[in-house]
Motif scaffolding. Sequence first.
Motif, PDB file in Angstrom:
ATOM      1  N   CYS A  12      34.991  37.984  48.765  1.00  0.00           N
ATOM      2  CA  CYS A  12      33.643  38.223  48.256  1.00  0.00           C
ATOM      3  C   CYS A  12      33.592  39.522  47.456  1.00  0.00           C
ATOM      4  N   ASN A  13      32.885  39.501  46.353  1.00  0.00           N
ATOM      5  CA  ASN A  13      32.777  40.707  45.529  1.00  0.00           C
ATOM      6  C   ASN A  13      32.048  41.831  46.260  1.00  0.00           C
ATOM      7  N   GLU A  14      31.297  41.491  47.298  1.00  0.00           N
ATOM      8  CA  GLU A  14      30.595  42.503  48.093  1.00  0.00           C
ATOM      9  C   GLU A  14      31.594  43.479  48.733  1.00  0.00           C
ATOM     10  N   THR A  15      32.809  43.027  48.955  1.00  0.00           N
ATOM     11  CA  THR A  15      33.864  43.855  49.539  1.00  0.00           C
ATOM     12  C   THR A  15      34.080  45.132  48.736  1.00  0.00           C
ATOM     13  N   PHE A  16      33.839  45.050  47.441  1.00  0.00           N
ATOM     14  CA  PHE A  16      34.149  46.158  46.546  1.00  0.00           C
ATOM     15  C   PHE A  16      32.948  47.066  46.272  1.00  0.00           C
ATOM     16  N   VAL A  17      31.930  46.935  47.103  1.00  0.00           N
ATOM     17  CA  VAL A  17      30.718  47.762  47.098  1.00  0.00           C
ATOM     18  C   VAL A  17      30.176  47.957  45.684  1.00  0.00           C
ATOM     19  N   ASP A  18      30.394  49.107  45.092  1.00  0.00           N
ATOM     20  CA  ASP A  18      29.794  49.409  43.784  1.00  0.00           C
ATOM     21  C   ASP A  18      30.819  49.443  42.650  1.00  0.00           C
ATOM     22  N   TRP A  19      31.972  48.819  42.856  1.00  0.00           N
ATOM     23  CA  TRP A  19      32.968  48.756  41.786  1.00  0.00           C
ATOM     24  C   TRP A  19      32.422  47.903  40.644  1.00  0.00           C
ATOM     25  N   HIS A  25      32.486  44.898  38.138  1.00  0.00           N
ATOM     26  CA  HIS A  25      33.091  43.583  38.358  1.00  0.00           C
ATOM     27  C   HIS A  25      34.486  43.478  37.770  1.00  0.00           C
ATOM     28  N   GLU A  26      34.686  43.983  36.568  1.00  0.00           N
ATOM     29  CA  GLU A  26      36.007  43.872  35.934  1.00  0.00           C
ATOM     30  C   GLU A  26      37.081  44.499  36.811  1.00  0.00           C
ATOM     31  N   ARG A  27      36.806  45.673  37.347  1.00  0.00           N
ATOM     32  CA  ARG A  27      37.786  46.376  38.183  1.00  0.00           C
ATOM     33  C   ARG A  27      38.001  45.632  39.498  1.00  0.00           C
ATOM     34  N   ALA A  28      36.918  45.209  40.120  1.00  0.00           N
ATOM     35  CA  ALA A  28      37.017  44.502  41.395  1.00  0.00           C
ATOM     36  C   ALA A  28      37.781  43.190  41.239  1.00  0.00           C
ATOM     37  N   PHE A  29      37.477  42.441  40.207  1.00  0.00           N
ATOM     38  CA  PHE A  29      38.125  41.155  39.999  1.00  0.00           C
ATOM     39  C   PHE A  29      39.608  41.339  39.691  1.00  0.00           C
ATOM     40  N   ALA A  30      39.926  42.316  38.869  1.00  0.00           N
ATOM     41  CA  ALA A  30      41.335  42.581  38.540  1.00  0.00           C
ATOM     42  C   ALA A  30      42.104  42.981  39.799  1.00  0.00           C
ATOM     43  N   PHE A  31      41.510  43.827  40.633  1.00  0.00           N
ATOM     44  CA  PHE A  31      42.177  44.262  41.861  1.00  0.00           C
ATOM     45  C   PHE A  31      42.369  43.098  42.819  1.00  0.00           C
ATOM     46  N   ILE A  39      30.687  35.263  45.046  1.00  0.00           N
ATOM     47  CA  ILE A  39      29.708  36.206  44.509  1.00  0.00           C
ATOM     48  C   ILE A  39      28.529  36.376  45.472  1.00  0.00           C
ATOM     49  N   ALA A  40      28.217  37.617  45.789  1.00  0.00           N
ATOM     50  CA  ALA A  40      27.006  37.945  46.536  1.00  0.00           C
ATOM     51  C   ALA A  40      25.952  38.273  45.480  1.00  0.00           C
ATOM     52  N   PRO A  41      24.970  37.390  45.278  1.00  0.00           N
ATOM     53  CA  PRO A  41      23.997  37.580  44.202  1.00  0.00           C
ATOM     54  C   PRO A  41      23.293  38.937  44.211  1.00  0.00           C
ATOM     55  N   PHE A  42      23.079  39.520  45.400  1.00  0.00           N
ATOM     56  CA  PHE A  42      22.390  40.810  45.440  1.00  0.00           C
ATOM     57  C   PHE A  42      23.201  41.929  44.791  1.00  0.00           C
ATOM     58  N   VAL A  64      29.558  37.153  34.365  1.00  0.00           N
ATOM     59  CA  VAL A  64      30.339  37.280  35.596  1.00  0.00           C
ATOM     60  C   VAL A  64      31.446  36.240  35.628  1.00  0.00           C
ATOM     61  N   ARG A  65      31.128  35.026  35.230  1.00  0.00           N
ATOM     62  CA  ARG A  65      32.152  33.974  35.197  1.00  0.00           C
ATOM     63  C   ARG A  65      33.273  34.341  34.227  1.00  0.00           C
ATOM     64  N   ARG A  66      32.911  34.850  33.070  1.00  0.00           N
ATOM     65  CA  ARG A  66      33.899  35.263  32.074  1.00  0.00           C
ATOM     66  C   ARG A  66      34.782  36.391  32.620  1.00  0.00           C
ATOM     67  N   GLN A  67      34.179  37.350  33.299  1.00  0.00           N
ATOM     68  CA  GLN A  67      34.932  38.457  33.876  1.00  0.00           C
ATOM     69  C   GLN A  67      35.915  37.946  34.934  1.00  0.00           C
ATOM     70  N   ALA A  68      35.481  37.006  35.747  1.00  0.00           N
ATOM     71  CA  ALA A  68      36.363  36.431  36.768  1.00  0.00           C
ATOM     72  C   ALA A  68      37.520  35.685  36.112  1.00  0.00           C
ATOM     73  N   GLU A  69      37.210  34.864  35.129  1.00  0.00           N
ATOM     74  CA  GLU A  69      38.253  34.099  34.448  1.00  0.00           C
ATOM     75  C   GLU A  69      39.248  35.007  33.734  1.00  0.00           C
ATOM     76  N   THR A  70      38.760  36.090  33.158  1.00  0.00           N
ATOM     77  CA  THR A  70      39.645  37.046  32.488  1.00  0.00           C
ATOM     78  C   THR A  70      40.642  37.633  33.479  1.00  0.00           C
TER      79      THR A  70
END
Length: 71
Positions: free
Chosen positions: A6-13, A15-21, A32-35, A52-58
Amino acid sequence: MKYAICNETFVDWPHERAFAFAAECGYTGIEIAPFTIANDATNISAAQRAAVRRQAETAGLEVVGLHWLLA
């Protein structure tokens, strides 16, 4: 076997950085946690969802679901 996180794991990172990591760690999907995008899931625009979808796919991830919709 495929793993997602879940992207919530990465708190305030960003999205690009969190997804890449997440991808670097071996995850193949992102939940995705919508909040993390807006206070209310119904306030997330089509453009924001597409971004967000584009960032994830990248990052090589698939968006596999939503988290915290009923909380």
